[in-house]
Design an enzyme around this catalytic site. Structure first.
Site, PDB file in Angstrom:
ATOM      1  N   TYR A  68       0.861  -1.183   0.000  1.00 14.09           N
ATOM      2  CA  TYR A  68       0.000   0.000   0.000  1.00 14.09           C
ATOM      3  C   TYR A  68       0.898   1.234   0.000  1.00 14.09           C
ATOM      4  O   TYR A  68       1.971   1.228  -0.599  1.00 14.09           O
ATOM      5  CB  TYR A  68      -0.950  -0.067   1.207  1.00 14.09           C
ATOM      6  CG  TYR A  68      -2.099   0.894   1.137  1.00 14.09           C
ATOM      7  CD1 TYR A  68      -2.889   0.997  -0.007  1.00 14.09           C
ATOM      8  CD2 TYR A  68      -2.394   1.726   2.219  1.00 14.09           C
ATOM      9  CE1 TYR A  68      -3.940   1.892  -0.077  1.00 14.09           C
ATOM     10  CE2 TYR A  68      -3.453   2.619   2.161  1.00 14.09           C
ATOM     11  CZ  TYR A  68      -4.215   2.702   1.007  1.00 14.09           C
ATOM     12  OH  TYR A  68      -5.252   3.594   0.948  1.00 14.09           O
ATOM     13  N   LYS A 123     -20.978 -19.323 -10.297  1.00 19.67           N
ATOM     14  CA  LYS A 123     -20.266 -19.145 -11.562  1.00 19.67           C
ATOM     15  C   LYS A 123     -18.823 -18.714 -11.300  1.00 19.67           C
ATOM     16  O   LYS A 123     -17.878 -19.191 -11.949  1.00 19.67           O
ATOM     17  CB  LYS A 123     -20.985 -18.077 -12.390  1.00 19.67           C
ATOM     18  CG  LYS A 123     -20.522 -17.975 -13.827  1.00 19.67           C
ATOM     19  CD  LYS A 123     -21.304 -18.918 -14.691  1.00 19.67           C
ATOM     20  CE  LYS A 123     -21.000 -18.715 -16.155  1.00 19.67           C
ATOM     21  NZ  LYS A 123     -21.951 -19.414 -17.014  1.00 19.67           N
ATOM     22  N   GLU A 165     -24.585 -12.803 -17.778  1.00 20.36           N
ATOM     23  CA  GLU A 165     -25.223 -14.032 -17.306  1.00 20.36           C
ATOM     24  C   GLU A 165     -26.689 -13.788 -16.962  1.00 20.36           C
ATOM     25  O   GLU A 165     -27.032 -12.799 -16.301  1.00 20.36           O
ATOM     26  CB  GLU A 165     -24.490 -14.531 -16.052  1.00 20.36           C
ATOM     27  CG  GLU A 165     -24.884 -15.906 -15.598  1.00 20.36           C
ATOM     28  CD  GLU A 165     -24.286 -17.004 -16.465  1.00 20.36           C
ATOM     29  OE1 GLU A 165     -24.793 -18.134 -16.412  1.00 20.36           O
ATOM     30  OE2 GLU A 165     -23.297 -16.728 -17.180  1.00 20.36           O
ATOM     31  N   ASP A 166     -27.545 -14.696 -17.429  1.00 21.29           N
ATOM     32  CA  ASP A 166     -28.948 -14.720 -17.005  1.00 21.29           C
ATOM     33  C   ASP A 166     -29.638 -13.373 -17.204  1.00 21.29           C
ATOM     34  O   ASP A 166     -30.296 -12.844 -16.299  1.00 21.29           O
ATOM     35  CB  ASP A 166     -29.048 -15.176 -15.545  1.00 21.29           C
ATOM     36  CG  ASP A 166     -28.652 -16.636 -15.378  1.00 21.29           C
ATOM     37  OD1 ASP A 166     -28.594 -17.352 -16.394  1.00 21.29           O
ATOM     38  OD2 ASP A 166     -28.395 -17.067 -14.239  1.00 21.29           O
ATOM     39  N   ASP A 191     -24.979 -17.511 -21.748  1.00 20.81           N
ATOM     40  CA  ASP A 191     -26.190 -18.252 -22.097  1.00 20.81           C
ATOM     41  C   ASP A 191     -26.305 -18.428 -23.607  1.00 20.81           C
ATOM     42  O   ASP A 191     -26.913 -19.391 -24.080  1.00 20.81           O
ATOM     43  CB  ASP A 191     -27.427 -17.523 -21.573  1.00 20.81           C
ATOM     44  CG  ASP A 191     -27.372 -17.330 -20.070  1.00 20.81           C
ATOM     45  OD1 ASP A 191     -27.230 -18.326 -19.361  1.00 20.81           O
ATOM     46  OD2 ASP A 191     -27.439 -16.178 -19.609  1.00 20.81           O
ATOM     47  N   GLY A 225     -34.944 -18.157 -27.387  1.00 22.10           N
ATOM     48  CA  GLY A 225     -34.377 -17.182 -26.469  1.00 22.10           C
ATOM     49  C   GLY A 225     -32.894 -17.055 -26.755  1.00 22.10           C
ATOM     50  O   GLY A 225     -32.424 -17.321 -27.865  1.00 22.10           O
ATOM     51  N   ALA A 226     -32.129 -16.674 -25.752  1.00 25.35           N
ATOM     52  CA  ALA A 226     -30.699 -16.429 -25.932  1.00 25.35           C
ATOM     53  C   ALA A 226     -29.978 -17.646 -26.480  1.00 25.35           C
ATOM     54  O   ALA A 226     -29.232 -17.569 -27.466  1.00 25.35           O
ATOM     55  CB  ALA A 226     -30.083 -15.999 -24.599  1.00 25.35           C
ATOM     56  N   ALA A 227     -30.190 -18.808 -25.849  1.00 23.18           N
ATOM     57  CA  ALA A 227     -29.466 -20.013 -26.254  1.00 23.18           C
ATOM     58  C   ALA A 227     -29.871 -20.476 -27.643  1.00 23.18           C
ATOM     59  O   ALA A 227     -29.021 -20.789 -28.482  1.00 23.18           O
ATOM     60  CB  ALA A 227     -29.697 -21.123 -25.229  1.00 23.18           C
ATOM     61  N   ASN A 320     -33.931 -27.696 -18.145  1.00 28.26           N
ATOM     62  CA  ASN A 320     -33.613 -28.142 -16.791  1.00 28.26           C
ATOM     63  C   ASN A 320     -34.652 -27.626 -15.797  1.00 28.26           C
ATOM     64  O   ASN A 320     -35.142 -26.514 -15.949  1.00 28.26           O
ATOM     65  CB  ASN A 320     -32.227 -27.617 -16.375  1.00 28.26           C
ATOM     66  CG  ASN A 320     -31.143 -28.664 -16.508  1.00 28.26           C
ATOM     67  OD1 ASN A 320     -31.356 -29.824 -16.195  1.00 28.26           O
ATOM     68  ND2 ASN A 320     -29.981 -28.247 -16.978  1.00 28.26           N
ATOM     69  N   ASN A 351     -22.471 -25.800 -19.741  1.00 29.12           N
ATOM     70  CA  ASN A 351     -21.684 -24.629 -20.133  1.00 29.12           C
ATOM     71  C   ASN A 351     -20.320 -24.557 -19.464  1.00 29.12           C
ATOM     72  O   ASN A 351     -19.407 -23.908 -19.981  1.00 29.12           O
ATOM     73  CB  ASN A 351     -22.448 -23.342 -19.794  1.00 29.12           C
ATOM     74  CG  ASN A 351     -23.553 -23.050 -20.765  1.00 29.12           C
ATOM     75  OD1 ASN A 351     -24.060 -23.956 -21.418  1.00 29.12           O
ATOM     76  ND2 ASN A 351     -23.945 -21.798 -20.866  1.00 29.12           N
TER      77      ASN A 351
END
Length: 431
Positions: A68, A123, A165-166, A191, A225-227, A320, A351
């Protein structure tokens, strides 16, 4: 990976979804209930699963003075003179932000930023345990697209990469595209791209077994959707014929001219697919299909649908916790190769097989972006982890804990980073 039932559900024109056997479903529920309670107890006991650890020990005043003030002023001066040196003197090179707004979390839906935090912590520990990457959860208390983009841009100086994510579709497409354009960092919505990489890797190996060519396949995708959108784009980029693809959402088959439930992404897909403008739902899509990819909701595919597929069919049912059709039912109906998103059946398309190695390769080259070439390299490297001797109908993809996955994927991604000019020039001689 993101699942939006309203957006993604492949319409079953027969009305009723597939019914599982009572005993099987009861056993499945008991298993999940046990896992839920064990996870809850662990999170309570540890108060979360993530912590920040120091790389240095502060035993003396001298130690403190180096780590520091006043010593820290010198790396600050160096970075001020040459901003690129932040990759040499700070945590940036090996740190990823795991960013969500909590709008599309697992199968839980829009649960908000507080409830999304345990998933983002999970994650982050996968990044650390599998790839040695430091990752930190960023849960934003806004679902306004512009605010999300602004927040990530303001936080970007700390991180070497951004893992979105999500985040719900179709907002996720604009958020990712804008951040990729406006930041000089690797940005992926996992995703989308993580899922597409794993699916394509599994497909590469499945095709070796059934001895079919990608451009010859008749493909059905349930879920836009996204996937689902990312998988479609990845397959076409890899050589699949879009005219042989039928895509289904909650309103049924997508075709040019359909008005209900459309957006600009679906309209883009409609122009390329379903040239005969077949209407209806999954029942109408399945006959003579070679490949089914489900990223939608559970129980919407029947055994009769699978029986109507072509010989040596491939079923990838990834909803899922309940897939579009249970793997044993798909096998019983004649599918030669079946993959799922679950860990209690063979061929789990997870993933975590893609994003740790993808980011490790990108961060290792201080990449400015994730290119299509890097994603494709990741998929081929992942597929090749399964050797010829190991390849079988029940083993088309490595186990999520396979230790060779991350090094293999990272090496391929790093090479592609240099070849596609995404890598920064080495900074090692600049300090």
């Amino acid at each position: 990976m993101e699942r939006d039932p309203e957006e993604n559900m492949g319409k079953n024109s027969e009305g009723d979804s597939q019914k599982g056997s009572g005993k099987g479903m009861e056993k499945d529920s008991d298993t999940h209930a046990s896992l839920y309670q064990e996870s809850l107890a662990m999170h309570r006991r540890l108060e979360g699963v993530l912590e920040v650890a120091s790389k240095v020990r502060l035993r003396t005043i001298h130690d403190l003075s180096i780590a520091y003030t006043p010593g820290v002023a010198e790396p600050c001066r160096k970075i001020s003179e040459n901003q690129g040196l932040v990759y040499l003197y700070t945590l940036k090179k090996n740190t990823v932000a795991v960013v969500t707004d909590g709008s599309a979390v697992l199968g839980l839906g829009n649960i908000g930023p507080y409830a999304a935090l345990p998933v983002m912590e999970g994650k982050a520990i996968i990044f650390k345990e599998f790839a040695g990457i430091d990752a930190f959860p960023i849960c934003l208390d806004t679902q306004d697209t512009e605010e999300v983009i602004k927040a990530v841009k303001h936080l970007a100086p700390v991180f070497g990469g951004i893992n979105l994510e999500d985040i719900s579709a179709p907002r996720c497409f604009e958020i990712e595209a804008r951040l990729r354009e406006e930041l000089d960092l690797p940005v992926i919505h996992d995703d989308q791209h993580g899922t597409a990489i794993v699916v394509f890797a599994g497909l590469l190996n499945a095709l070796k077994i059934v001895k079919k060519e990608l451009d010859e396949l008749k493909i059905v995708i349930s879920g836009l959707g996204a996937a689902g959108v990312a998988i479609f784009r990845f397959l076409v980029r890899a050589g699949a014929d879009p005219a042989k693809i039928l895509a289904c959402d909650s309103k049924g088959l997508v075709y040019e001219g359909r008005e209900e439930g459309m957006n600009h992404i679906k309209e883009e897909i409609a122009k390329l697919t379903n040239p005969d403008k077949i209407k209806g739902g999954l029942k109408e899509a399945f006959p003579w299909a070679d490949l089914f990819i489900g990223v939608s909701v559970g129980g919407i595919v029947t055994e009769d649908m699978v029986r109507s597929m072509a010989k040596d069919s491939i079923v990838m049912a990834m909803a899922n916790p309940v897939p579009e059709i249970m793997p044993d039912a798909a096998k019983r109906a004649g599918a030669r190769i079946v993959a799922t998103g679950r860990s209690d059946f063979p061929n789990q398309l997870n993933n975590c097989l893609s994003f740790p190695g993808l980011f490790k390769g990108a961060l290792g080259t201080c990449a400015r972006r994730i290119t299509p070439e890097m994603e494709m390299a990741a998929a081929y490297a992942l597929a090749n982890v399964v050797t010829v001797g190991e390849l079988s109908e029940d083993h088309i993809i490595p186990d999520p804990l396979e230790k060779h996955v991350v090094p293999a994927v990272a090496k391929a991604v790093a090479n592609a980073s240099f070849e596609s000019c995404a890598a920064r020039k080495s900074l090692e001689d600049s300090g």
